[in-house]
Design a protein around this motif. Structure first.
Motif, PDB file in Angstrom:
ATOM      1  N   ASP A   4       0.837  -1.205   0.000  1.00 28.53           N
ATOM      2  CA  ASP A   4       0.000   0.000   0.000  1.00 28.53           C
ATOM      3  C   ASP A   4       0.871   1.254   0.000  1.00 28.53           C
ATOM      4  N   PHE A   5       1.903   1.243   0.840  1.00 31.36           N
ATOM      5  CA  PHE A   5       2.814   2.379   0.925  1.00 31.36           C
ATOM      6  C   PHE A   5       3.475   2.641  -0.435  1.00 31.36           C
ATOM      7  N   ALA A   6       3.943   1.577  -1.070  1.00 30.07           N
ATOM      8  CA  ALA A   6       4.593   1.716  -2.376  1.00 30.07           C
ATOM      9  C   ALA A   6       3.624   2.287  -3.413  1.00 30.07           C
ATOM     10  N   ALA A   7       2.400   1.787  -3.387  1.00 27.74           N
ATOM     11  CA  ALA A   7       1.400   2.250  -4.355  1.00 27.74           C
ATOM     12  C   ALA A   7       1.025   3.714  -4.122  1.00 27.74           C
ATOM     13  N   GLU A   8       0.896   4.097  -2.870  1.00 34.95           N
ATOM     14  CA  GLU A   8       0.457   5.458  -2.558  1.00 34.95           C
ATOM     15  C   GLU A   8       1.556   6.503  -2.707  1.00 34.95           C
ATOM     16  N   THR A   9       2.804   6.101  -2.475  1.00 28.47           N
ATOM     17  CA  THR A   9       3.892   7.083  -2.477  1.00 28.47           C
ATOM     18  C   THR A   9       4.824   6.975  -3.668  1.00 28.47           C
ATOM     19  N   GLY A  10       4.798   5.818  -4.350  1.00 26.28           N
ATOM     20  CA  GLY A  10       5.736   5.617  -5.445  1.00 26.28           C
ATOM     21  C   GLY A  10       7.160   5.410  -4.945  1.00 26.28           C
ATOM     22  N   SER A  11       7.306   5.002  -3.707  1.00 24.55           N
ATOM     23  CA  SER A  11       8.618   4.834  -3.085  1.00 24.55           C
ATOM     24  C   SER A  11       9.460   3.792  -3.819  1.00 24.55           C
ATOM     25  N   ALA A  12      10.638   4.223  -4.264  1.00 24.47           N
ATOM     26  CA  ALA A  12      11.560   3.309  -4.941  1.00 24.47           C
ATOM     27  C   ALA A  12      12.095   2.271  -3.956  1.00 24.47           C
ATOM     28  N   ALA A  13      12.343   2.684  -2.715  1.00 27.53           N
ATOM     29  CA  ALA A  13      12.854   1.755  -1.704  1.00 27.53           C
ATOM     30  C   ALA A  13      11.823   0.664  -1.413  1.00 27.53           C
ATOM     31  N   ALA A  14      10.563   1.042  -1.267  1.00 24.80           N
ATOM     32  CA  ALA A  14       9.509   0.059  -1.007  1.00 24.80           C
ATOM     33  C   ALA A  14       9.378  -0.899  -2.183  1.00 24.80           C
ATOM     34  N   LYS A  15       9.448  -0.381  -3.388  1.00 19.75           N
ATOM     35  CA  LYS A  15       9.359  -1.236  -4.580  1.00 19.75           C
ATOM     36  C   LYS A  15      10.531  -2.204  -4.625  1.00 19.75           C
ATOM     37  N   ARG A  16      11.737  -1.726  -4.299  1.00 20.23           N
ATOM     38  CA  ARG A  16      12.920  -2.592  -4.301  1.00 20.23           C
ATOM     39  C   ARG A  16      12.766  -3.722  -3.284  1.00 20.23           C
ATOM     40  N   ILE A  17      12.261  -3.382  -2.105  1.00 17.36           N
ATOM     41  CA  ILE A  17      12.052  -4.408  -1.075  1.00 17.36           C
ATOM     42  C   ILE A  17      11.027  -5.433  -1.544  1.00 17.36           C
ATOM     43  N   LEU A  18       9.926  -4.964  -2.111  1.00 18.96           N
ATOM     44  CA  LEU A  18       8.895  -5.877  -2.589  1.00 18.96           C
ATOM     45  C   LEU A  18       9.394  -6.754  -3.731  1.00 18.96           C
ATOM     46  N   ASP A  19      10.226  -6.190  -4.597  1.00 22.92           N
ATOM     47  CA  ASP A  19      10.774  -6.954  -5.725  1.00 22.92           C
ATOM     48  C   ASP A  19      11.766  -8.019  -5.264  1.00 22.92           C
ATOM     49  N   HIS A  20      12.350  -7.840  -4.091  1.00 12.58           N
ATOM     50  CA  HIS A  20      13.345  -8.779  -3.556  1.00 12.58           C
ATOM     51  C   HIS A  20      12.952  -9.239  -2.150  1.00 12.58           C
ATOM     52  N   LEU A  21      11.674  -9.499  -1.961  1.00 17.65           N
ATOM     53  CA  LEU A  21      11.140  -9.772  -0.632  1.00 17.65           C
ATOM     54  C   LEU A  21      11.826 -10.957   0.056  1.00 17.65           C
ATOM     55  N   GLU A  22      12.088 -12.028  -0.671  1.00 19.72           N
ATOM     56  CA  GLU A  22      12.736 -13.202  -0.060  1.00 19.72           C
ATOM     57  C   GLU A  22      14.093 -12.844   0.532  1.00 19.72           C
ATOM     58  N   GLU A  23      14.825 -11.993  -0.128  1.00 19.80           N
ATOM     59  CA  GLU A  23      16.149 -11.590   0.362  1.00 19.80           C
ATOM     60  C   GLU A  23      16.037 -10.573   1.508  1.00 19.80           C
ATOM     61  N   GLU A  24      15.006  -9.753   1.476  1.00 21.17           N
ATOM     62  CA  GLU A  24      14.837  -8.690   2.465  1.00 21.17           C
ATOM     63  C   GLU A  24      14.150  -9.156   3.750  1.00 21.17           C
ATOM     64  N   LEU A  25      13.394 -10.231   3.668  1.00 20.46           N
ATOM     65  CA  LEU A  25      12.600 -10.697   4.803  1.00 20.46           C
ATOM     66  C   LEU A  25      13.396 -10.897   6.094  1.00 20.46           C
ATOM     67  N   PRO A  26      14.614 -11.431   6.054  1.00 25.53           N
ATOM     68  CA  PRO A  26      15.365 -11.598   7.308  1.00 25.53           C
ATOM     69  C   PRO A  26      15.659 -10.282   8.041  1.00 25.53           C
ATOM     70  N   TYR A  27      15.555  -9.154   7.364  1.00 26.60           N
ATOM     71  CA  TYR A  27      15.814  -7.855   7.989  1.00 26.60           C
ATOM     72  C   TYR A  27      14.600  -7.285   8.721  1.00 26.60           C
TER      73      TYR A  27
END
Length: 70
Positions: A4-27
């Motif tokens: 929702d945050f990515a969609a509403e704000t266009g955040s590049a960081a949020a999109k990057r996390i969502l695109d690589h969720l498996e790698e980011e999940l441990p954080y």
């Protein structure tokens, strides 16, 4: 929430996390308030004794808050 945050704000960081969720999940960390965690443990305890979930919630509430009042 992050989607929702990515969609509403266009955040590049949020999109990057969502695109690589498996790698980011441990954080990510799950934050649970102490009182809520106590209630979950108490509910689980009462359910293990065979009490149905809804009744276990009531018993957990009574046991946690009766203990605090004493």
């Amino acid at each position: 929430i992050l989607s929702d945050f990515a969609a509403e704000t266009g955040s590049a960081a949020a999109k990057r996390i969502l695109d690589h969720l498996e790698e980011e999940l441990p954080y990510f960390k799950k934050i649970i308030p102490h009182d809520y965690n106590r209630m979950l443990a108490a509910v689980s305890h009462f359910e293990e004794t065979g009490i149905p979930h809804e009744a276990a919630e009531l018993e957990a509430f009574r046991s946690v808050y009766d203990t605090e009042e004493k």
